[in-house]
Design a protein around this motif. Structure first.
Motif, PDB file in Angstrom:
ATOM      1  N   VAL A  29       1.894  -8.282  22.257  1.00 28.03           N
ATOM      2  CA  VAL A  29       1.585  -7.177  23.650  1.00 28.03           C
ATOM      3  C   VAL A  29       1.847  -5.696  23.490  1.00 28.03           C
ATOM      4  CG1 VAL A  29       2.452  -8.596  25.556  1.00 28.03           C
ATOM      5  CG2 VAL A  29       4.091  -6.945  24.441  1.00 28.03           C
ATOM      6  N   VAL A  30      -0.009  -5.348  23.761  1.00 26.17           N
ATOM      7  CA  VAL A  30       0.459  -4.250  24.609  1.00 26.17           C
ATOM      8  C   VAL A  30       0.946  -3.674  25.580  1.00 26.17           C
ATOM      9  CG1 VAL A  30      -1.176  -2.179  24.376  1.00 26.17           C
ATOM     10  CG2 VAL A  30      -1.753  -3.923  23.616  1.00 26.17           C
ATOM     11  N   PHE A  31       2.123  -2.061  25.094  1.00 24.93           N
ATOM     12  CA  PHE A  31       2.815  -1.447  25.693  1.00 24.93           C
ATOM     13  C   PHE A  31       2.244  -0.307  26.275  1.00 24.93           C
ATOM     14  CE2 PHE A  31       6.254   0.518  27.789  1.00 24.93           C
ATOM     15  CZ  PHE A  31       5.962   0.424  29.340  1.00 24.93           C
ATOM     16  N   PHE A  60       9.553  -8.520  27.820  1.00 21.13           N
ATOM     17  CA  PHE A  60       9.232  -9.034  26.108  1.00 21.13           C
ATOM     18  C   PHE A  60      10.507  -9.401  25.484  1.00 21.13           C
ATOM     19  CE2 PHE A  60       7.666  -4.340  28.783  1.00 21.13           C
ATOM     20  CZ  PHE A  60       6.865  -4.846  28.176  1.00 21.13           C
ATOM     21  N   GLU A  61      10.816  -9.931  26.014  1.00 22.09           N
ATOM     22  CA  GLU A  61      11.420 -10.556  25.222  1.00 22.09           C
ATOM     23  C   GLU A  61      11.268 -11.777  24.138  1.00 22.09           C
ATOM     24  OE1 GLU A  61      15.720 -12.119  23.930  1.00 22.09           O
ATOM     25  OE2 GLU A  61      15.718 -11.293  25.732  1.00 22.09           O
ATOM     26  N   GLY A  62      11.558 -11.744  22.822  1.00 20.75           N
ATOM     27  CA  GLY A  62      10.819 -12.264  21.827  1.00 20.75           C
ATOM     28  C   GLY A  62       9.404 -12.001  21.355  1.00 20.75           C
ATOM     29  N   LYS A  63       9.047 -10.888  22.156  1.00 23.05           N
ATOM     30  CA  LYS A  63       7.684 -10.774  21.744  1.00 23.05           C
ATOM     31  C   LYS A  63       7.817  -9.553  20.900  1.00 23.05           C
ATOM     32  CE  LYS A  63       5.932 -12.245  26.330  1.00 23.05           C
ATOM     33  NZ  LYS A  63       5.368 -11.763  28.357  1.00 23.05           N
ATOM     34  N   TYR A  64       6.014  -9.837  20.178  1.00 23.92           N
ATOM     35  CA  TYR A  64       6.060  -8.343  19.117  1.00 23.92           C
ATOM     36  C   TYR A  64       4.752  -7.166  20.305  1.00 23.92           C
ATOM     37  CZ  TYR A  64       6.474 -11.246  15.057  1.00 23.92           C
ATOM     38  OH  TYR A  64       7.073 -12.177  14.334  1.00 23.92           O
ATOM     39  N   VAL A  65       6.084  -5.989  20.328  1.00 26.05           N
ATOM     40  CA  VAL A  65       5.045  -4.506  21.403  1.00 26.05           C
ATOM     41  C   VAL A  65       4.760  -3.839  20.551  1.00 26.05           C
ATOM     42  CG1 VAL A  65       5.436  -3.091  22.582  1.00 26.05           C
ATOM     43  CG2 VAL A  65       6.970  -5.702  22.565  1.00 26.05           C
ATOM     44  N   ALA A  66       3.161  -3.019  21.236  1.00 25.23           N
ATOM     45  CA  ALA A  66       2.489  -2.076  20.056  1.00 25.23           C
ATOM     46  C   ALA A  66       2.328  -1.320  22.011  1.00 25.23           C
ATOM     47  CB  ALA A  66       0.953  -2.633  20.034  1.00 25.23           C
ATOM     48  N   LEU A  67       3.736   0.340  21.868  1.00 23.03           N
ATOM     49  CA  LEU A  67       2.706   1.078  22.516  1.00 23.03           C
ATOM     50  C   LEU A  67       2.335   2.032  22.302  1.00 23.03           C
ATOM     51  CD1 LEU A  67       7.452   1.696  22.079  1.00 23.03           C
ATOM     52  CD2 LEU A  67       6.136   0.559  23.742  1.00 23.03           C
ATOM     53  N   VAL A  94       8.575  -3.417  17.728  1.00 24.65           N
ATOM     54  CA  VAL A  94       8.126  -2.689  18.131  1.00 24.65           C
ATOM     55  C   VAL A  94       7.262  -1.776  17.420  1.00 24.65           C
ATOM     56  CG1 VAL A  94       7.950  -0.457  19.781  1.00 24.65           C
ATOM     57  CG2 VAL A  94       9.504  -3.123  20.167  1.00 24.65           C
ATOM     58  N   VAL A  95       6.277  -1.403  17.301  1.00 20.20           N
ATOM     59  CA  VAL A  95       5.317  -0.286  16.899  1.00 20.20           C
ATOM     60  C   VAL A  95       4.810   0.836  17.787  1.00 20.20           C
ATOM     61  CG1 VAL A  95       5.003  -1.110  14.629  1.00 20.20           C
ATOM     62  CG2 VAL A  95       2.939  -1.749  16.593  1.00 20.20           C
ATOM     63  N   VAL A  96       3.881   2.164  17.036  1.00 19.10           N
ATOM     64  CA  VAL A  96       4.003   2.470  18.454  1.00 19.10           C
ATOM     65  C   VAL A  96       2.322   1.909  18.119  1.00 19.10           C
ATOM     66  CG1 VAL A  96       2.892   5.586  18.729  1.00 19.10           C
ATOM     67  CG2 VAL A  96       4.838   4.896  18.271  1.00 19.10           C
ATOM     68  N   GLY A  97       1.183   1.926  18.507  1.00 22.93           N
ATOM     69  CA  GLY A  97      -0.325   2.081  18.334  1.00 22.93           C
ATOM     70  C   GLY A  97      -0.877   1.037  18.989  1.00 22.93           C
ATOM     71  N   ASN A  98      -1.995  -0.088  18.517  1.00 19.25           N
ATOM     72  CA  ASN A  98      -2.774  -0.219  18.924  1.00 19.25           C
ATOM     73  C   ASN A  98      -2.012  -1.516  18.075  1.00 19.25           C
ATOM     74  OD1 ASN A  98      -4.059  -0.546  16.441  1.00 19.25           O
ATOM     75  ND2 ASN A  98      -5.819   0.532  17.182  1.00 19.25           N
ATOM     76  N   LEU A  99      -3.269  -3.269  18.587  1.00 20.08           N
ATOM     77  CA  LEU A  99      -2.604  -4.596  18.256  1.00 20.08           C
ATOM     78  C   LEU A  99      -2.858  -4.068  16.972  1.00 20.08           C
ATOM     79  CD1 LEU A  99      -3.506  -7.227  21.092  1.00 20.08           C
ATOM     80  CD2 LEU A  99      -1.146  -5.962  20.385  1.00 20.08           C
ATOM     81  N   LEU A 102      -0.348  -2.827  15.490  1.00 20.50           N
ATOM     82  CA  LEU A 102       1.075  -3.885  14.993  1.00 20.50           C
ATOM     83  C   LEU A 102       1.025  -5.094  13.974  1.00 20.50           C
ATOM     84  CD1 LEU A 102       3.803  -4.890  16.306  1.00 20.50           C
ATOM     85  CD2 LEU A 102       2.172  -6.351  17.996  1.00 20.50           C
ATOM     86  N   GLU A 103      -0.338  -5.354  13.677  1.00 21.39           N
ATOM     87  CA  GLU A 103      -0.721  -6.689  12.592  1.00 21.39           C
ATOM     88  C   GLU A 103      -0.094  -6.356  11.573  1.00 21.39           C
ATOM     89  OE1 GLU A 103      -0.641  -9.460  13.348  1.00 21.39           O
ATOM     90  OE2 GLU A 103      -1.334  -9.793  15.218  1.00 21.39           O
ATOM     91  N   THR A 104      -0.692  -4.788  10.880  1.00 21.83           N
ATOM     92  CA  THR A 104      -0.583  -4.366   9.928  1.00 21.83           C
ATOM     93  C   THR A 104       0.860  -3.846   9.696  1.00 21.83           C
ATOM     94  OG1 THR A 104      -2.778  -3.240  10.293  1.00 21.83           O
ATOM     95  CG2 THR A 104      -1.194  -2.410   8.373  1.00 21.83           C
ATOM     96  N   VAL A 105       1.600  -3.732  10.157  1.00 18.53           N
ATOM     97  CA  VAL A 105       3.117  -3.555  10.202  1.00 18.53           C
ATOM     98  C   VAL A 105       3.745  -4.364   9.409  1.00 18.53           C
ATOM     99  CG1 VAL A 105       4.925  -2.456  10.921  1.00 18.53           C
ATOM    100  CG2 VAL A 105       3.027  -1.218  11.440  1.00 18.53           C
TER     101      VAL A 105
END
Length: 167
Positions: A29-31, A60-67, A94-99, A102-105
């Motif tokens: 998800v993107v926040f 956001f329970e159990g989700k991957y989040v892009a801030l 949680v990462v800062v950036g786009n999806l 997030l996938e790269t991290v």
């Protein structure tokens, strides 16, 4: 009498690596914090903190989040750090950036742990077609990790591969 057809690919020592096999399962998800800013551009610390404190983070329970912030606002680093204090207990990552970031991290973490000793001296094919969003950086990281150990590295499928490296 015709000769028997032999599947040379099946009988070869060729090893295929499919990065899709390492894809971490879970919703992404993107926040976007734009709506938390005054007129979408100004971060007021007191209001931002109050909104963060009152927010229902359990979604956001159990989700991957892009801030991210989709406006051109300048967001201070502490703002993302503050949000992470609320997200870390519930989100998987949680990462800062786009999806794509997030996938790269996610793949960076996975590939750092990948044991490549089993590819020592082997001809390796990195499978290229995937149905999931495998970032290009993951392929670069994988070949960097394989190059010191593999005999050869190709990209694609066994029947139509592109040679990339050979010792």
């Amino acid at each position: 009498m015709a000769e028997e057809i032999v599947n040379r690919i099946a009988n070869s020592k060729l090893v295929t690596i499919d990065l899709e096999d390492y894809y971490p399962v879970g919703e992404r998800v993107v926040f976007d914090i734009k709506d938390w800013l005054l007129e979408g551009f100004v971060l007021r610390e007191k209001d931002f903190r109050a909104t963060a404190k009152a927010y229902n983070w359990s979604r956001f329970e159990g989700k991957y989040v892009a801030l991210t912030c989709s406006s051109d606002a300048i967001i201070p680093g502490w703002a993302y750090m503050l949000l992470n204090t609320y997200l870390a207990p519930v989100a998987k990552k949680v990462v800062v950036g786009n999806l794509e970031m997030l996938e790269t991290v996610l793949y960076t973490e996975i590939l750092q742990e990948l044991d490549v000793t089993k590819y020592e001296g082997a001809p390796v094919i990195i499978k290229g077609c995937s149905r999931r969003p495998v970032p290009q950086n993951a392929y670069l990281q994988l070949i960097s990790k394989l190059q010191p150990v593999a005999r050869s590295i190709m990209y694609g499928e066994a029947c139509s591969s592109v040679p990339l490296y050979k010792k």
